[in-house]
Design an enzyme around this catalytic site. Structure first.
Site, PDB file in Angstrom:
ATOM      1  N   GLY A  70       2.409   1.309   5.537  1.00  0.00           N
ATOM      2  CA  GLY A  70       2.062   0.007   6.106  1.00  0.00           C
ATOM      3  C   GLY A  70       1.572   0.137   7.536  1.00  0.00           C
ATOM      4  O   GLY A  70       0.622  -0.538   7.949  1.00  0.00           O
ATOM      5  N   ASN A  95       9.552  -9.858   9.163  1.00  0.00           N
ATOM      6  CA  ASN A  95      10.526  -8.912   8.627  1.00  0.00           C
ATOM      7  C   ASN A  95      11.945  -9.162   9.120  1.00  0.00           C
ATOM      8  O   ASN A  95      12.895  -8.735   8.489  1.00  0.00           O
ATOM      9  CB  ASN A  95      10.096  -7.479   8.954  1.00  0.00           C
ATOM     10  CG  ASN A  95       9.681  -7.303  10.390  1.00  0.00           C
ATOM     11  OD1 ASN A  95       8.785  -7.992  10.887  1.00  0.00           O
ATOM     12  ND2 ASN A  95      10.324  -6.397  11.083  1.00  0.00           N
ATOM     13  N   SER A 105       2.923  -2.133   1.705  1.00  0.00           N
ATOM     14  CA  SER A 105       3.547  -0.813   1.744  1.00  0.00           C
ATOM     15  C   SER A 105       4.478  -0.621   0.554  1.00  0.00           C
ATOM     16  O   SER A 105       5.228  -1.529   0.189  1.00  0.00           O
ATOM     17  CB  SER A 105       4.322  -0.680   3.054  1.00  0.00           C
ATOM     18  OG  SER A 105       5.115   0.492   3.040  1.00  0.00           O
ATOM     19  N   GLY A 106       4.468   0.581  -0.020  1.00  0.00           N
ATOM     20  CA  GLY A 106       5.243   0.865  -1.221  1.00  0.00           C
ATOM     21  C   GLY A 106       6.743   0.707  -1.075  1.00  0.00           C
ATOM     22  O   GLY A 106       7.399   0.095  -1.912  1.00  0.00           O
ATOM     23  N   THR A 127      -6.911  13.685   0.518  1.00  0.00           N
ATOM     24  CA  THR A 127      -6.725  13.707  -0.936  1.00  0.00           C
ATOM     25  C   THR A 127      -5.724  12.625  -1.341  1.00  0.00           C
ATOM     26  O   THR A 127      -4.654  12.510  -0.731  1.00  0.00           O
ATOM     27  CB  THR A 127      -6.229  15.096  -1.384  1.00  0.00           C
ATOM     28  OG1 THR A 127      -7.189  16.059  -0.940  1.00  0.00           O
ATOM     29  CG2 THR A 127      -6.084  15.170  -2.896  1.00  0.00           C
ATOM     30  N   CYS A 161      13.458  -0.666  13.336  1.00  0.00           N
ATOM     31  CA  CYS A 161      12.633   0.042  14.289  1.00  0.00           C
ATOM     32  C   CYS A 161      13.126  -0.150  15.704  1.00  0.00           C
ATOM     33  O   CYS A 161      12.828   0.643  16.583  1.00  0.00           O
ATOM     34  CB  CYS A 161      11.191  -0.438  14.198  1.00  0.00           C
ATOM     35  SG  CYS A 161      10.716  -0.769  12.529  1.00  0.00           S
TER      36      CYS A 161
HETATM   37  C1  PLP Z   1       8.028  -2.104   7.194  1.00  0.00           C
HETATM   38  C2  PLP Z   1       6.935  -2.913   7.825  1.00  0.00           C
HETATM   39  C3  PLP Z   1       5.773  -2.293   8.320  1.00  0.00           C
HETATM   40  C4  PLP Z   1       5.596  -0.801   8.329  1.00  0.00           C
HETATM   41  O1  PLP Z   1       5.427  -0.270   7.049  1.00  0.00           O
HETATM   42  P1  PLP Z   1       5.682   1.319   6.822  1.00  0.00           P
HETATM   43  O2  PLP Z   1       5.224   1.575   5.441  1.00  0.00           O
HETATM   44  O3  PLP Z   1       7.165   1.518   7.004  1.00  0.00           O
HETATM   45  O4  PLP Z   1       4.896   2.028   7.851  1.00  0.00           O
HETATM   46  C5  PLP Z   1       4.794  -3.084   8.855  1.00  0.00           C
HETATM   47  N1  PLP Z   1       4.927  -4.421   8.887  1.00  0.00           N
HETATM   48  C6  PLP Z   1       6.022  -5.058   8.432  1.00  0.00           C
HETATM   49  C7  PLP Z   1       6.097  -6.539   8.477  1.00  0.00           C
HETATM   50  C8  PLP Z   1       7.066  -4.322   7.882  1.00  0.00           C
HETATM   51  O5  PLP Z   1       8.148  -4.949   7.432  1.00  0.00           O
END
Ligand code: PLP
Length: 407
Positions: A84, A165, A213-214, A251, A337
């Site tokens: 992400g 978040n 993001s996964g 890749t 974070c």
């Molecule tokens: C977790 C998060 C990200 C970062 O994603 P990663 O895959 O951990 O780098 C960015 N934005 C928000 C709102 C998130 O919750």
């Protein structure tokens, strides 16, 4: 989670309740099953011309098509990245440098973005761009009047997160996008918390770029994607080979891409089950806000189905976390974070939450895997922890005396 019990150091066996799904999620077994063949059978490089490569290319194409159909866009509009954070960096930097060539050097974002967005914008400021950070109301909703006043024909990009978040507030993205487009700016949304958690249909959503993001939706860490609307050109962030239509070198991480597609497919199928998650969320909120001197952070209704964030006065969030952890409950004070610093959350401060309550804020983020028994356990475990911690606080002692004098 299958494993509901874990062993503390000694003999003691306690419950295990994972309530930090906004930080990351366990990879579901269906996702692992979908990924496995990519490590051994479909291991080829999708750019290779031989049969192993062609086979990998087919797998890649169908994963992309599946993601596109989950989100209501074209497969050609999905670009895979490493996370992400990379998607956010690419969207912002790519749009900024592209639009600079048209004389637009102004970026508008909000005060409550994830650091992947905020720190990218701050870096761009040091490189000569101007950035306006728009405020939010007490519920964490972006102030649309302030946003309207901030944009101009110099604005390159408007970046507003889909859902926050920390406090889970869902933003008025459609309205924000209309404001961005009214001045000819690009609209980007960081939807990392929203994709997989709520319904998103890009066919109807007027954004130009959207990141996800996964690992926030039961796929592995280290895979992300950026939706870039057809026809929109932004500069590259990662130069390399011809992958992703020459827009993102490297890749392709085929196993994780397949995992992401599977996780998203499962999430979309589970959307009908969201009322059950919302009911658990609301039970947590109503029971935990019965604790004196507590208050819900974030919006009462426009919030993510799995997000609970409550501020407790006369208490340190970190101490609460430690005691919850001892009881087998994984929670968070807001953002994983910023856990390295003791500064109160920038999100809560932007919402005008007083320092006392911001310091004592607790985020519980639940998922489809959460059970009613997990909720019961949190509801019975947290109040005595809060009481214990408050009884150690001199401030609390004064409050108790004052209350006693009133009676
Ligand atoms: C977790 C998060 C990200 C970062 O994603 P990663 O895959 O951990 O780098 C960015 N934005 C928000 C709102 C998130 O919750």
């Amino acid at each position: 989670m299958n494993e509901k019990r874990f062993r503390l150091k000694g003999e003691q066996v306690s419950r295990f309740v994972y309530a930090d799904n906004a930080a990351t999620t366990p990879v579901s077994s269906a996702v692992i099953d979908a990924m496995m063949p990519c490590f051994t059978q479909d291991f080829g490089n999708p750019s290779s011309l031989h049969q192993a490569g062609r086979r990998a290319k087919d797998v890649l194409d169908s994963a992309r098509a599946s993601i596109a159909s989950s989100l209501g866009c074209e497969p050609s509009e999905i670009y895979f990245t490493s996370c992400g954070t990379e998607s956010d960096n690419w969207a912002i930097r790519g749009a900024a440098s592209r639009m600079k060539k048209k004389g637009r050097t102004h970026i508008v974002t909000t005060k409550i973005e994830h650091h992947a967005v905020l720190h990218t914008c701050e870096a761009l400021e040091r490189e000569g761009y101007t950035v306006t950070y728009v405020g939010v109301d007490e519920y964490g909703r972006v102030d649309l009047n302030e946003l309207r006043a901030a944009v101009s024909d110099k604005t390159a990009l408007v970046s507003v997160m889909y859902a926050n978040n920390e406090v889970g507030t869902i933003q008025p993205i459609r309205e924000a996008a209309e404001i961005a487009h009214s001045v000819g700016a690009i609209m980007f949304t960081d939807a990392v918390q929203a994709v997989g958690a709520i319904e998103i249909n890009l066919e109807e959503l007027p954004v130009d770029m959207l990141s996800f993001s996964g690992h926030k939706l039961h796929a592995p860490k280290g895979i992300g994607a950026l939706y870039i609307r057809r026809g929109l050109v932004i500069d590259n962030l990662i130069e390399g080979g011809g992958q992703e239509k020459r827009r993102r070198g490297g890749t392709e991480n085929l196993p994780y891409i397949v995992g992401l597609a599977k996780a998203l497919e499962i999430a979309v199928n589970k959307i009908k089950d969201l009322p059950r998650v919302e009911k658990m969320r609301d039970r947590l909120i109503s029971e935990l806000t019965k604790i004196p001197y507590s208050r819900l952070n974030g919006h009462p209704t426009e919030r993510l189905p799995g997000n609970v964030n409550i501020g407790f006065e006369f208490i340190e969030g970190e101490s609460m976390l430690l005691w919850l952890d001892i009881s087998g409950i994984c929670a968070s004070t807001g953002s994983a974070c910023s856990s390295a610093s003791l500064d109160p959350s920038h999100v809560l401060l932007a919402m005008g939450v007083p320092h006392e309550r911001a310091h004592g804020s607790l985020r519980l983020s639940i998922s489809h895997d959460t059970t009613d028994e997990d909720i019961d356990y949190i509801i019975e475990t947290l109040p005595p922890i809060i009481e214990k911690l408050r009884n150690m606080s001199p401030l609390w002692e004064e409050i108790v005396k004052k209350e006693a004098a009133k009676v």
